[in-house]
Design a protein around this motif. Sequence first.
Motif, short mmCIF file in Angstrom:
data_model
loop_
_atom_site.label_atom_id
_atom_site.label_comp_id
_atom_site.label_asym_id
_atom_site.label_seq_id
_atom_site.Cartn_x
_atom_site.Cartn_y
_atom_site.Cartn_z
N LEU A 71 0.99 -1.28 -0.05
CA LEU A 71 0.02 0.07 0.05
C LEU A 71 0.89 1.20 0.06
O LEU A 71 0.59 2.15 -0.81
CB LEU A 71 -0.98 0.06 1.24
CG LEU A 71 -1.92 1.37 1.22
CD1 LEU A 71 -2.74 1.41 0.15
CD2 LEU A 71 -2.68 1.29 2.56
N VAL A 72 1.86 1.27 0.99
CA VAL A 72 2.59 2.56 1.13
C VAL A 72 3.46 2.83 -0.23
O VAL A 72 3.45 4.02 -0.99
CB VAL A 72 3.46 2.44 2.14
CG1 VAL A 72 4.68 3.45 1.91
CG2 VAL A 72 2.89 2.42 3.44
N PRO A 73 4.15 1.80 -0.97
CA PRO A 73 4.87 2.11 -2.36
C PRO A 73 3.66 2.50 -3.64
O PRO A 73 3.95 3.52 -4.22
CB PRO A 73 5.39 0.99 -2.84
CG PRO A 73 5.60 -0.11 -1.51
CD PRO A 73 4.52 0.37 -0.67
N MET A 74 2.50 1.93 -3.53
CA MET A 74 1.42 2.45 -4.52
C MET A 74 1.02 3.79 -4.04
O MET A 74 0.95 4.61 -4.93
CB MET A 74 0.40 1.40 -4.63
CG MET A 74 0.66 -0.03 -4.82
SD MET A 74 0.85 0.07 -6.65
CE MET A 74 1.14 -1.48 -6.99
N LEU A 75 0.81 4.22 -3.01
CA LEU A 75 0.58 5.38 -2.59
C LEU A 75 1.60 6.50 -3.04
O LEU A 75 1.28 7.84 -3.29
CB LEU A 75 0.35 5.72 -1.07
CG LEU A 75 -1.01 5.22 -0.48
CD1 LEU A 75 -1.14 5.08 0.90
CD2 LEU A 75 -2.10 5.85 -1.11
N VAL A 76 2.98 6.16 -2.82
CA VAL A 76 4.05 6.99 -3.54
C VAL A 76 4.02 7.18 -4.90
O VAL A 76 4.10 8.15 -5.23
CB VAL A 76 5.35 6.48 -2.98
CG1 VAL A 76 6.41 7.20 -3.37
CG2 VAL A 76 5.37 6.54 -1.30
N LEU A 77 3.43 6.09 -5.53
CA LEU A 77 3.49 6.22 -6.86
C LEU A 77 2.24 7.06 -7.45
O LEU A 77 2.42 7.87 -8.41
CB LEU A 77 3.25 4.82 -7.55
CG LEU A 77 4.31 3.59 -7.65
CD1 LEU A 77 3.87 2.33 -8.28
CD2 LEU A 77 5.63 4.25 -8.49
N VAL A 78 0.93 6.84 -6.65
CA VAL A 78 0.15 7.63 -6.79
C VAL A 78 0.45 9.35 -6.60
O VAL A 78 0.32 10.24 -7.60
CB VAL A 78 -1.09 7.50 -6.03
CG1 VAL A 78 -2.37 8.68 -6.13
CG2 VAL A 78 -1.66 6.14 -6.52
N LEU A 79 1.30 9.61 -5.47
CA LEU A 79 1.87 10.76 -5.29
C LEU A 79 2.68 11.35 -6.43
O LEU A 79 2.57 12.55 -6.93
CB LEU A 79 2.32 11.05 -3.97
CG LEU A 79 2.83 12.31 -3.48
CD1 LEU A 79 1.59 13.24 -3.42
CD2 LEU A 79 3.61 12.07 -2.13
N GLY A 80 3.41 10.55 -6.82
CA GLY A 80 4.50 10.72 -8.17
C GLY A 80 3.31 11.16 -9.27
O GLY A 80 3.85 12.27 -9.99
N GLY A 114 10.42 0.64 -3.58
CA GLY A 114 9.47 0.05 -2.47
C GLY A 114 8.73 -1.09 -2.92
O GLY A 114 8.96 -2.22 -2.24
N LEU A 115 8.38 -1.27 -4.01
CA LEU A 115 7.73 -2.46 -4.87
C LEU A 115 8.60 -3.55 -4.77
O LEU A 115 8.35 -4.72 -4.52
CB LEU A 115 6.77 -2.14 -5.98
CG LEU A 115 5.64 -1.24 -5.61
CD1 LEU A 115 5.10 -0.94 -7.21
CD2 LEU A 115 4.52 -2.05 -5.07
N VAL A 116 9.84 -3.34 -5.06
CA VAL A 116 10.75 -4.31 -5.60
C VAL A 116 11.16 -5.03 -4.00
O VAL A 116 11.39 -6.05 -3.84
CB VAL A 116 12.08 -3.68 -6.46
CG1 VAL A 116 13.28 -4.69 -6.25
CG2 VAL A 116 11.51 -3.43 -7.86
N LEU A 117 11.53 -3.93 -3.41
CA LEU A 117 11.72 -4.28 -1.93
C LEU A 117 10.70 -5.05 -1.34
O LEU A 117 11.05 -6.05 -0.64
CB LEU A 117 12.01 -3.13 -0.92
CG LEU A 117 12.50 -3.38 0.40
CD1 LEU A 117 13.90 -3.79 0.41
CD2 LEU A 117 12.33 -1.98 1.07
N VAL A 118 9.47 -4.92 -1.34
CA VAL A 118 8.28 -5.40 -0.91
C VAL A 118 8.18 -6.89 -1.54
O VAL A 118 8.07 -7.76 -0.86
CB VAL A 118 6.97 -4.85 -0.96
CG1 VAL A 118 5.69 -5.76 -0.71
CG2 VAL A 118 7.00 -3.69 0.15
N GLY A 119 8.28 -6.77 -2.82
CA GLY A 119 8.18 -7.90 -3.57
C GLY A 119 9.28 -9.15 -3.58
O GLY A 119 9.11 -10.45 -3.73
N THR A 120 10.44 -8.76 -3.43
CA THR A 120 11.56 -9.71 -3.21
C THR A 120 12.19 -9.80 -1.83
O THR A 120 12.23 -11.00 -1.23
CB THR A 120 12.66 -9.33 -4.06
OG1 THR A 120 13.31 -7.94 -3.74
CG2 THR A 120 12.26 -9.09 -5.76
#
Length: 124
Positions: A71-80, A114-120
């Motif tokens: 959720l947090v990396p996706m929110l950062v993407l939305v903010l970007g 963040g997504l890579v970090l969460v995913g891997t």
Amino acid sequence: MTGSNKSRRKPHRSMSPEERAQAEQDIRGAVADLQVTAYANLRNAIANVAIFFGFVGVFAMVIGEADGRRLVPMLVLVLGGLVGAAYYPARHQHKLAVRLLLASSALVLLGLAGLVLVGTVLAS
């Protein structure tokens, strides 16, 4: 048809110094216009990439893929994406536009990292 291209070329006429200076000025002006257009297209492309990833973040949240740690990396993407969209009204104010592009690029990179970090790393 054999032979060299020399026979097909127009005869070279010498230019006066004024004509040469005008031709150089015309070429420099055309190159400067090309550079301005190229940089404007690059800035638009950077903003569009940020907006695209913002839509990806919103879409992931809508379909339920952005839950828990994502959720947090996706929110950062939305903010970007929002900052990337803010570039368009401010694009005629050069300093502000460049700052918005830098911020949107940093947010998109941070969200993707963040997504890579969460995913891997954290998935193990």
